[in-house]
Design a protein around this motif. Sequence first.
Motif, PDB file in Angstrom:
ATOM      1  N   LEU A  36       5.485   3.414  -9.273  1.00  0.00           N
ATOM      2  CA  LEU A  36       6.282   2.141  -9.967  1.00  0.00           C
ATOM      3  C   LEU A  36       6.945   1.831  -9.180  1.00  0.00           C
ATOM      4  CD1 LEU A  36       7.564   4.594 -13.584  1.00  0.00           C
ATOM      5  CD2 LEU A  36       5.278   2.619 -13.182  1.00  0.00           C
ATOM      6  N   LEU A  37       6.801   2.084  -7.678  1.00  0.00           N
ATOM      7  CA  LEU A  37       8.117   1.423  -6.885  1.00  0.00           C
ATOM      8  C   LEU A  37       7.084   1.024  -6.244  1.00  0.00           C
ATOM      9  CD1 LEU A  37       9.806   5.212  -5.887  1.00  0.00           C
ATOM     10  CD2 LEU A  37      10.901   3.634  -7.720  1.00  0.00           C
ATOM     11  N   ASP A  38       5.827   0.486  -6.386  1.00  0.00           N
ATOM     12  CA  ASP A  38       5.480  -0.414  -4.995  1.00  0.00           C
ATOM     13  C   ASP A  38       5.523  -1.966  -4.782  1.00  0.00           C
ATOM     14  OD1 ASP A  38       3.184   1.518  -5.103  1.00  0.00           O
ATOM     15  OD2 ASP A  38       2.357   0.683  -6.355  1.00  0.00           O
ATOM     16  N   VAL A  44      -1.193  -1.018  -0.576  1.00  0.00           N
ATOM     17  CA  VAL A  44      -0.223  -0.137  -0.171  1.00  0.00           C
ATOM     18  C   VAL A  44      -0.214   1.198  -0.021  1.00  0.00           C
ATOM     19  CG1 VAL A  44       1.627  -2.037  -1.263  1.00  0.00           C
ATOM     20  CG2 VAL A  44       0.242  -0.154  -2.492  1.00  0.00           C
ATOM     21  N   THR A  45      -0.665   1.711   0.257  1.00  0.00           N
ATOM     22  CA  THR A  45      -0.686   3.261   0.536  1.00  0.00           C
ATOM     23  C   THR A  45       0.857   4.438   0.200  1.00  0.00           C
ATOM     24  OG1 THR A  45      -0.889   3.890   3.077  1.00  0.00           O
ATOM     25  CG2 THR A  45      -3.071   3.040   1.755  1.00  0.00           C
ATOM     26  N   SER A  46       0.811   5.563  -0.271  1.00  0.00           N
ATOM     27  CA  SER A  46       1.515   6.452  -0.239  1.00  0.00           C
ATOM     28  C   SER A  46       1.070   7.718  -1.138  1.00  0.00           C
ATOM     29  CB  SER A  46       2.383   6.220  -1.602  1.00  0.00           C
ATOM     30  OG  SER A  46       3.836   6.790  -2.442  1.00  0.00           O
ATOM     31  N   PRO A  47       1.437   8.153   0.396  1.00  0.00           N
ATOM     32  CA  PRO A  47       0.562  10.299   0.275  1.00  0.00           C
ATOM     33  C   PRO A  47       1.821  11.078  -0.034  1.00  0.00           C
ATOM     34  CG  PRO A  47       0.941   8.935   2.595  1.00  0.00           C
ATOM     35  CD  PRO A  47       0.761   8.168   1.297  1.00  0.00           C
ATOM     36  N   ALA A  48       1.294  11.840  -0.853  1.00  0.00           N
ATOM     37  CA  ALA A  48       2.183  12.760  -1.345  1.00  0.00           C
ATOM     38  C   ALA A  48       2.230  14.125  -0.311  1.00  0.00           C
ATOM     39  CB  ALA A  48       1.900  12.950  -3.197  1.00  0.00           C
ATOM     40  N   PRO A  80      10.046  16.023   0.410  1.00  0.00           N
ATOM     41  CA  PRO A  80      10.703  15.485   2.072  1.00  0.00           C
ATOM     42  C   PRO A  80      10.655  14.024   2.552  1.00  0.00           C
ATOM     43  CG  PRO A  80       9.005  17.773   1.511  1.00  0.00           C
ATOM     44  CD  PRO A  80       9.081  16.916   0.447  1.00  0.00           C
ATOM     45  N   TYR A  81       9.563  13.710   2.739  1.00  0.00           N
ATOM     46  CA  TYR A  81       9.539  12.626   3.558  1.00  0.00           C
ATOM     47  C   TYR A  81       8.362  11.812   2.808  1.00  0.00           C
ATOM     48  CZ  TYR A  81      10.829  15.438   7.321  1.00  0.00           C
ATOM     49  OH  TYR A  81      11.652  16.235   8.464  1.00  0.00           O
ATOM     50  N   PRO A  82       9.351  10.515   1.664  1.00  0.00           N
ATOM     51  CA  PRO A  82       8.686   9.768   0.694  1.00  0.00           C
ATOM     52  C   PRO A  82       8.056   8.105   1.354  1.00  0.00           C
ATOM     53  CG  PRO A  82      10.592  10.401  -0.020  1.00  0.00           C
ATOM     54  CD  PRO A  82      11.053  10.862   0.514  1.00  0.00           C
ATOM     55  N   THR A  83       6.839   8.680   1.600  1.00  0.00           N
ATOM     56  CA  THR A  83       6.112   7.217   2.143  1.00  0.00           C
ATOM     57  C   THR A  83       5.806   6.789   1.774  1.00  0.00           C
ATOM     58  OG1 THR A  83       5.858   9.489   4.427  1.00  0.00           O
ATOM     59  CG2 THR A  83       4.966   7.288   4.628  1.00  0.00           C
ATOM     60  N   TYR A  84       5.605   5.002   2.502  1.00  0.00           N
ATOM     61  CA  TYR A  84       5.185   4.253   2.064  1.00  0.00           C
ATOM     62  C   TYR A  84       4.503   3.187   3.108  1.00  0.00           C
ATOM     63  CZ  TYR A  84       5.262   3.133  -2.689  1.00  0.00           C
ATOM     64  OH  TYR A  84       4.209   3.339  -4.045  1.00  0.00           O
ATOM     65  N   THR A  85       3.254   2.770   2.874  1.00  0.00           N
ATOM     66  CA  THR A  85       2.504   1.605   4.250  1.00  0.00           C
ATOM     67  C   THR A  85       1.800   0.542   3.392  1.00  0.00           C
ATOM     68  OG1 THR A  85       1.764   3.749   5.250  1.00  0.00           O
ATOM     69  CG2 THR A  85       0.742   1.433   5.752  1.00  0.00           C
ATOM     70  N   VAL A  86       2.736  -0.244   3.898  1.00  0.00           N
ATOM     71  CA  VAL A  86       2.740  -1.979   3.538  1.00  0.00           C
ATOM     72  C   VAL A  86       1.684  -2.558   4.353  1.00  0.00           C
ATOM     73  CG1 VAL A  86       3.616  -4.058   1.974  1.00  0.00           C
ATOM     74  CG2 VAL A  86       3.973  -1.387   1.261  1.00  0.00           C
ATOM     75  N   GLN A  87       0.795  -3.445   3.882  1.00  0.00           N
ATOM     76  CA  GLN A  87      -0.334  -4.430   4.813  1.00  0.00           C
ATOM     77  C   GLN A  87      -0.241  -6.137   3.755  1.00  0.00           C
ATOM     78  OE1 GLN A  87      -3.562  -2.803   6.390  1.00  0.00           O
ATOM     79  NE2 GLN A  87      -2.915  -0.617   5.565  1.00  0.00           N
ATOM     80  N   PHE A  88       0.400  -6.670   4.432  1.00  0.00           N
ATOM     81  CA  PHE A  88       0.492  -8.512   3.726  1.00  0.00           C
ATOM     82  C   PHE A  88      -0.325  -8.723   4.951  1.00  0.00           C
ATOM     83  CE2 PHE A  88       4.955  -7.387   3.147  1.00  0.00           C
ATOM     84  CZ  PHE A  88       5.241  -7.437   1.756  1.00  0.00           C
ATOM     85  N   LEU A  89      -1.702  -8.525   3.360  1.00  0.00           N
ATOM     86  CA  LEU A  89      -3.466  -9.793   4.169  1.00  0.00           C
ATOM     87  C   LEU A  89      -3.384 -10.882   4.113  1.00  0.00           C
ATOM     88  CD1 LEU A  89      -5.583  -7.120   2.278  1.00  0.00           C
ATOM     89  CD2 LEU A  89      -4.138  -6.836   4.600  1.00  0.00           C
ATOM     90  N   GLY A 127      14.630  10.458   5.112  1.00  0.00           N
ATOM     91  CA  GLY A 127      13.220  11.071   5.550  1.00  0.00           C
ATOM     92  C   GLY A 127      12.904  10.425   4.529  1.00  0.00           C
ATOM     93  N   CYS A 128      13.296   8.636   4.438  1.00  0.00           N
ATOM     94  CA  CYS A 128      11.662   8.003   3.391  1.00  0.00           C
ATOM     95  C   CYS A 128      11.272   7.354   4.854  1.00  0.00           C
ATOM     96  CB  CYS A 128      12.652   7.322   2.803  1.00  0.00           C
ATOM     97  SG  CYS A 128      13.505   7.924   1.376  1.00  0.00           S
ATOM     98  N   ARG A 129      10.180   7.077   4.552  1.00  0.00           N
ATOM     99  CA  ARG A 129       8.933   6.254   5.966  1.00  0.00           C
ATOM    100  C   ARG A 129       8.838   4.951   5.331  1.00  0.00           C
ATOM    101  NH1 ARG A 129      12.393   8.783   7.953  1.00  0.00           N
ATOM    102  NH2 ARG A 129      11.874  10.636   9.419  1.00  0.00           N
ATOM    103  N   LEU A 130       8.844   4.039   5.963  1.00  0.00           N
ATOM    104  CA  LEU A 130       8.768   2.296   5.625  1.00  0.00           C
ATOM    105  C   LEU A 130       7.638   2.145   6.570  1.00  0.00           C
ATOM    106  CD1 LEU A 130       7.564   0.529   3.453  1.00  0.00           C
ATOM    107  CD2 LEU A 130       9.563  -0.489   3.663  1.00  0.00           C
TER     108      LEU A 130
END
Length: 519
Positions: free
Chosen positions: A336-338, A426-430, A453-462, A304-307
Amino acid sequence: MAVKISVFQSLVFLFYRFILRRNTKSKYQKCPSTLLQSDLSRDTLIFNLERSLLKSDSLFPYFMLVAFEAGGVIRSFILFILYPLITLMLSHEMGVKVMVMVSFFGIKKDGFRAGGAVLPKHFLEDVGLEMFKVLRKGGKRIVVSYDLPQVMIEGFLRDYLEVEVVVGREMKVVGDYYLGIMEDKTKHDLVFDDLVRKEKLNTGRVIGITSYNTSLHRYLFSQFCQEIYFVKRSDKRTWQTLPKSQYPKPLIFHDGRLAIRPTPMNTLALFMWGPFAVLAAAARLFVSLCIPYTLSIPILCFSGCRLTFEIDEVSSQKLNSSERKGCLFACNHRTLLDPLYVGFSLKKKNIKTVTYSLSRVSEILAPIKTVRLTRDRVSDGQAMKKLLTEGDLVVCPEGTTCREPYLLRFSPLFAEISDVIVPVAVTSPATFFYGTTASGLKAFDPLFFLMDPYPTYTVQFLDPVSGVTCQDPDGKLKFEVANHVQSAIGKALDFECTNLTRKDKYLILAGNNGVVKKN
């Protein structure tokens, strides 16, 4: 007792209706929205909070938040089990008393911060836009609650709706602990009586807005207000929710573990998911710590993890260069998981990070190397330069997490330790739980994040930016770099940049400077 109260209310209402009707009939109005066309700048407006300002008539979510955040899981589960009995078998007044008892009994008064740190977010999300516009037009604003304790509503109303006077029910305290009993309504009414008489002398015109269906409240308002407007339940169904852009004061900081509004149905889903959440978090943590990236990434995705990560061409060339030794990544701070998710995006476990305050448990469980800073600028700068010679380094210049779409001020220290800096957004909606806390146990932050249920992260390298490793006589260049990185990340995420700091956050939410004990 409930029968006596209902009979008394009926008698009072009948007395008012048939005896005083001729003298007061003209003061009663049906639609409070008509006040939007009036000039109220010299008038005093009195709102009944739960009956005329909030969209929902149910008080259960607010008491559940107090029970869960201040009392714990067991207390909140007891309240949830009792709620059907409260709804079906008890009068409204007695039901409120039971919820107050379950939520507050034994809670230490000095340690209760939910009223100012947790509840404002959920109250704001329940405010009706139409009544908010009326509230803002008043010269002086008074909000009265007949059911909610003062400690639950005062922080929200004064700090976020800019209400001048708040009249709620006081809680009885013994030995600095709440008894779970509110003061008698008679005392509350006397305070309200005295307050309104003063306002009539000061302004000459007092307008009341309350519920159409509560005869006793209607009677009390009728004694002191020149005009009274009634809100019906059917009116509330058509109200719009107050948008965040119209908050009088932006909600930047809030605390608490629950991200979901704990309505009865949402609370049922929460407790049904709870046992599976613990197992899921434990399994995800084990996979992250013990299994190589090539295997752990697909397993975590299956769980269920999303990256999602994005990288521009310039950053890709820099990161894939065979000549580079260590790269400095400066990212905004969501959990803390960034740094860990930056490492996932790069498929590297030898990445390092630094922190000002991290619990000892989190340091032990962290799958990447973490180094604690000392808050001494010279020694911290030397420590980061040393780590950068050993490999990639992730820093979070904000110094603390922020849940809302805002960026705190970036500390300029990172701008002095590398020629090239890669900003990372980075963004991480709860969904169910927040993986951060200001007043709770930080050791559980990663677990609460993984319990979603679905831990989600979005990472953008600028695009990379140049650091300040040469001499800077005025000391201004490092601040310009830090502000530029903050601005670039804010633009990428559509977040608003602020000058608020870690200290501001912890003073508001926890009443301390944010130093975490080594537990």
